[in-house]
Write a protein that holds these residues in place. Sequence first.
Motif, mmCIF file in Angstrom:
data_model
loop_
_atom_site.group_PDB
_atom_site.id
_atom_site.type_symbol
_atom_site.label_atom_id
_atom_site.label_comp_id
_atom_site.label_asym_id
_atom_site.label_seq_id
_atom_site.Cartn_x
_atom_site.Cartn_y
_atom_site.Cartn_z
ATOM 1 N N GLY A 184 0.821 -1.207 0.000
ATOM 2 C CA GLY A 184 0.000 0.000 0.000
ATOM 3 C C GLY A 184 0.852 1.253 0.000
ATOM 4 N N LEU A 185 0.166 2.405 -0.059
ATOM 5 C CA LEU A 185 0.835 3.711 -0.030
ATOM 6 C C LEU A 185 0.311 4.506 1.157
ATOM 7 C CD1 LEU A 185 0.403 4.674 -3.814
ATOM 8 C CD2 LEU A 185 2.412 3.595 -2.761
ATOM 9 N N THR A 186 1.124 5.411 1.680
ATOM 10 C CA THR A 186 0.647 6.284 2.767
ATOM 11 C C THR A 186 -0.116 7.456 2.152
ATOM 12 O OG1 THR A 186 2.785 7.401 2.753
ATOM 13 C CG2 THR A 186 2.489 5.643 4.369
ATOM 14 N N THR A 187 -0.856 8.189 2.986
ATOM 15 C CA THR A 187 -1.753 9.232 2.476
ATOM 16 C C THR A 187 -1.058 10.198 1.524
ATOM 17 O OG1 THR A 187 -2.959 9.079 4.543
ATOM 18 C CG2 THR A 187 -3.446 10.984 3.170
ATOM 19 N N ASN A 188 -0.004 10.872 1.993
ATOM 20 C CA ASN A 188 0.681 11.846 1.137
ATOM 21 C C ASN A 188 1.918 11.275 0.459
ATOM 22 O OD1 ASN A 188 -1.140 13.929 1.523
ATOM 23 N ND2 ASN A 188 -0.154 14.580 3.406
ATOM 24 N N GLY A 189 2.235 10.035 0.763
ATOM 25 C CA GLY A 189 3.311 9.349 0.045
ATOM 26 C C GLY A 189 4.724 9.725 0.480
ATOM 27 N N VAL A 190 5.635 8.805 0.207
ATOM 28 C CA VAL A 190 7.070 9.027 0.415
ATOM 29 C C VAL A 190 7.707 8.976 -0.971
ATOM 30 C CG1 VAL A 190 9.188 8.040 1.390
ATOM 31 C CG2 VAL A 190 7.069 8.012 2.724
ATOM 32 N N LEU A 191 8.272 10.097 -1.413
ATOM 33 C CA LEU A 191 8.876 10.171 -2.740
ATOM 34 C C LEU A 191 10.392 10.113 -2.610
ATOM 35 C CD1 LEU A 191 6.781 13.017 -4.447
ATOM 36 C CD2 LEU A 191 6.151 10.644 -3.992
ATOM 37 N N VAL A 192 11.036 9.472 -3.583
ATOM 38 C CA VAL A 192 12.495 9.350 -3.562
ATOM 39 C C VAL A 192 13.042 9.682 -4.946
ATOM 40 C CG1 VAL A 192 14.405 7.693 -3.362
ATOM 41 C CG2 VAL A 192 12.584 7.665 -1.680
ATOM 42 N N MET A 193 14.181 10.372 -4.956
ATOM 43 C CA MET A 193 14.865 10.648 -6.228
ATOM 44 C C MET A 193 16.342 10.304 -6.059
ATOM 45 S SD MET A 193 16.911 12.880 -8.077
ATOM 46 C CE MET A 193 16.763 14.613 -7.744
ATOM 47 N N HIS A 194 16.839 9.384 -6.879
ATOM 48 C CA HIS A 194 18.263 9.042 -6.866
ATOM 49 C C HIS A 194 18.938 9.826 -7.989
ATOM 50 C CE1 HIS A 194 17.026 5.721 -4.341
ATOM 51 N NE2 HIS A 194 16.319 5.176 -5.310
ATOM 52 N N PRO A 195 19.928 10.660 -7.672
ATOM 53 C CA PRO A 195 20.590 11.389 -8.762
ATOM 54 C C PRO A 195 21.354 10.419 -9.660
ATOM 55 C CG PRO A 195 21.757 11.728 -6.686
ATOM 56 C CD PRO A 195 20.517 10.951 -6.368
ATOM 57 N N LYS A 196 21.459 10.763 -10.942
ATOM 58 C CA LYS A 196 22.214 9.903 -11.869
ATOM 59 C C LYS A 196 23.684 10.227 -11.682
ATOM 60 C CE LYS A 196 18.532 9.847 -15.274
ATOM 61 N NZ LYS A 196 17.961 10.692 -16.312
ATOM 62 N N GLY A 197 24.469 9.214 -11.335
ATOM 63 C CA GLY A 197 25.910 9.444 -11.161
ATOM 64 C C GLY A 197 26.284 9.828 -9.751
ATOM 65 N N GLY A 198 25.442 9.457 -8.770
ATOM 66 C CA GLY A 198 25.784 9.718 -7.363
ATOM 67 C C GLY A 198 25.721 11.189 -7.005
ATOM 68 N N PHE A 199 26.417 11.565 -5.932
ATOM 69 C CA PHE A 199 26.354 12.953 -5.454
ATOM 70 C C PHE A 199 27.683 13.636 -5.751
ATOM 71 C CE2 PHE A 199 26.158 16.161 -1.913
ATOM 72 C CZ PHE A 199 25.029 16.813 -2.363
ATOM 73 N N THR A 200 27.886 13.997 -7.015
ATOM 74 C CA THR A 200 29.124 14.660 -7.423
ATOM 75 C C THR A 200 28.761 15.807 -8.342
ATOM 76 O OG1 THR A 200 29.407 13.416 -9.470
ATOM 77 C CG2 THR A 200 30.324 12.411 -7.473
ATOM 78 N N GLU A 201 29.781 16.602 -8.691
ATOM 79 C CA GLU A 201 29.524 17.749 -9.575
ATOM 80 C C GLU A 201 29.041 17.318 -10.957
ATOM 81 O OE1 GLU A 201 34.065 17.271 -9.032
ATOM 82 O OE2 GLU A 201 32.235 16.992 -7.889
ATOM 83 N N GLU A 202 29.297 16.041 -11.333
ATOM 84 C CA GLU A 202 28.853 15.556 -12.660
ATOM 85 C C GLU A 202 27.424 15.012 -12.636
ATOM 86 O OE1 GLU A 202 32.456 14.779 -12.087
ATOM 87 O OE2 GLU A 202 32.523 16.631 -13.264
ATOM 88 N N SER A 203 26.841 14.868 -11.427
ATOM 89 C CA SER A 203 25.521 14.229 -11.315
ATOM 90 C C SER A 203 24.434 15.025 -12.015
ATOM 91 C CB SER A 203 25.131 14.096 -9.847
ATOM 92 O OG SER A 203 26.142 13.448 -9.145
ATOM 93 N N LYS A 204 23.426 14.287 -12.435
ATOM 94 C CA LYS A 204 22.242 14.915 -13.038
ATOM 95 C C LYS A 204 21.023 14.446 -12.235
ATOM 96 C CE LYS A 204 23.949 17.124 -16.624
ATOM 97 N NZ LYS A 204 25.037 17.661 -15.815
ATOM 98 N N PRO A 205 19.953 15.258 -12.212
ATOM 99 C CA PRO A 205 18.771 14.833 -11.450
ATOM 100 C C PRO A 205 18.190 13.536 -12.009
ATOM 101 C CG PRO A 205 18.478 17.071 -12.332
ATOM 102 C CD PRO A 205 19.776 16.552 -12.866
ATOM 103 N N GLY A 206 17.741 12.655 -11.115
ATOM 104 C CA GLY A 206 17.040 11.449 -11.548
ATOM 105 C C GLY A 206 15.548 11.748 -11.630
ATOM 106 N N VAL A 207 14.731 10.689 -11.647
ATOM 107 C CA VAL A 207 13.274 10.843 -11.744
ATOM 108 C C VAL A 207 12.669 10.599 -10.360
ATOM 109 C CG1 VAL A 207 11.188 9.953 -12.885
ATOM 110 C CG2 VAL A 207 13.373 9.999 -14.115
ATOM 111 N N TRP A 208 11.735 11.456 -9.944
ATOM 112 C CA TRP A 208 11.065 11.248 -8.653
ATOM 113 C C TRP A 208 10.135 10.042 -8.756
ATOM 114 C CZ3 TRP A 208 12.058 13.290 -4.004
ATOM 115 C CH2 TRP A 208 12.851 14.454 -3.951
ATOM 116 N N ARG A 209 10.185 9.170 -7.746
ATOM 117 C CA ARG A 209 9.347 7.980 -7.673
ATOM 118 C C ARG A 209 8.665 7.928 -6.316
ATOM 119 N NH1 ARG A 209 9.396 6.868 -12.955
ATOM 120 N NH2 ARG A 209 11.250 5.802 -13.741
#
Length: 420
Positions: A184-209
């Motif tokens: 199931g899901l909670t009322t307002n949900g828990v969203l997660v976004m993993h950046p592409k390429g980790g947490f570095t200056e080269e990273s790009k935003p991932g997709v929110w899920r």
Amino acid sequence: MFSPSQEEHCAPNKEPVKYGELVVLGYNGSLPNGDRGRRKSRFALYKRPKANGVKPSTVHVISTPQASKAISCKGQHSISYTLSRNQTVVVEYTHDKDTDMFQVGRSTESPIDFVVTDTISGSQNNDETQITQSTISRFACRIVCDRSPPYTARIFAAGFDSSKNIFLGEKAAKWKNPDGHMDGLTTNGVLVMHPKGGFTEESKPGVWREISVCGDVYTLRETRSAQQRGKLVENETNVLQDGSLIDLCGATLLWRTADGLFHTPTQKHIEALRQEINAARPQCPVGLNTLAFPSINRKDVVEEKQPWAYLSCGHVHGYHNWGHRSDTEANERECPMCRTIGPYVPLWLGCEAGFYVDAGPPTHAFSPCGHVCSEKSAKYWSQIPLPHGTHAFHAACPFCATQLSGEHNCVKLIFQGPID
């Protein structure tokens, strides 16, 4: 060679294993009223002396509320899925010696390890602002870490309450998966976004899920609390990585791994950079007075020598009262150096080291708030869309959560050195 358990037993004084840290976006090193107990702007997850993780075991299908209550009163962890007035599925959870569980939410009850309240953008200077009704769940999410290397951390929606239950009522989004297990899901949900390429200056935003109660990954619902779940994303997991963002609908948390933090500047490093800038004795190009960033523990009070900047062009000045134009907004001024018109604000050093993607000098400022950090950190955060309200996304300053403005959401600062 020792086995890990023997080694721990023989060396009780060695540093506990750190799984990682959660840092709340919108705070510059501490909460406005100071960090207290389980309410703080940053929370470190350490290996517990004794495992407290749980894993699913027996499933009961129940037709009376009394029977459901009898199971939830057994003192074991359980998740109840109410399908109708006369049918509830209760999944019992049993002790898992291989994992540690940490719970996050708005509740101050004992099962919550890290108490999180709604972040008010730009609230650094205003402790009086109160949220009338919070959208953060009391038991919002749980993070489960493997007790053995590589200490994988996984996130799940919802947390167990004081009676060790998670209760999904009739109105909550819930379903039976093809393999038969409930989710199931909670009322307002828990969203997660993993950046592409980790947490570095080269990273790009991932997709929110969205993350489900059992840790599966789904596309976002049409609106935050819609009844209909999104689509299952089969090739993605709930494993947190360095730089993963967790949104609890009212506060956003950044997950930093222990290894990632090892390569991140420390508070001491940021203080050294501040002293380095001040030692270069930058001057106001008009008043010719020397400017200085205030010390880190004075990060809320505008001081006499504080640098100010025109955020459209980046020219740094001392505070002055001229340059107002009748045809512009209140805080917009004309820069005396280049005649560009734009916001004129005091500059504040970004002190929360966890938000830096590198250890570069503080050369860039976010607009319109004036928080200063390294170029790569400013550019990274200026491209990250953060959830806002029930279905909007926008980039924000990580140090104060102020929404960044338009195309110039960060600017390179132009300091003038001493003339002598």
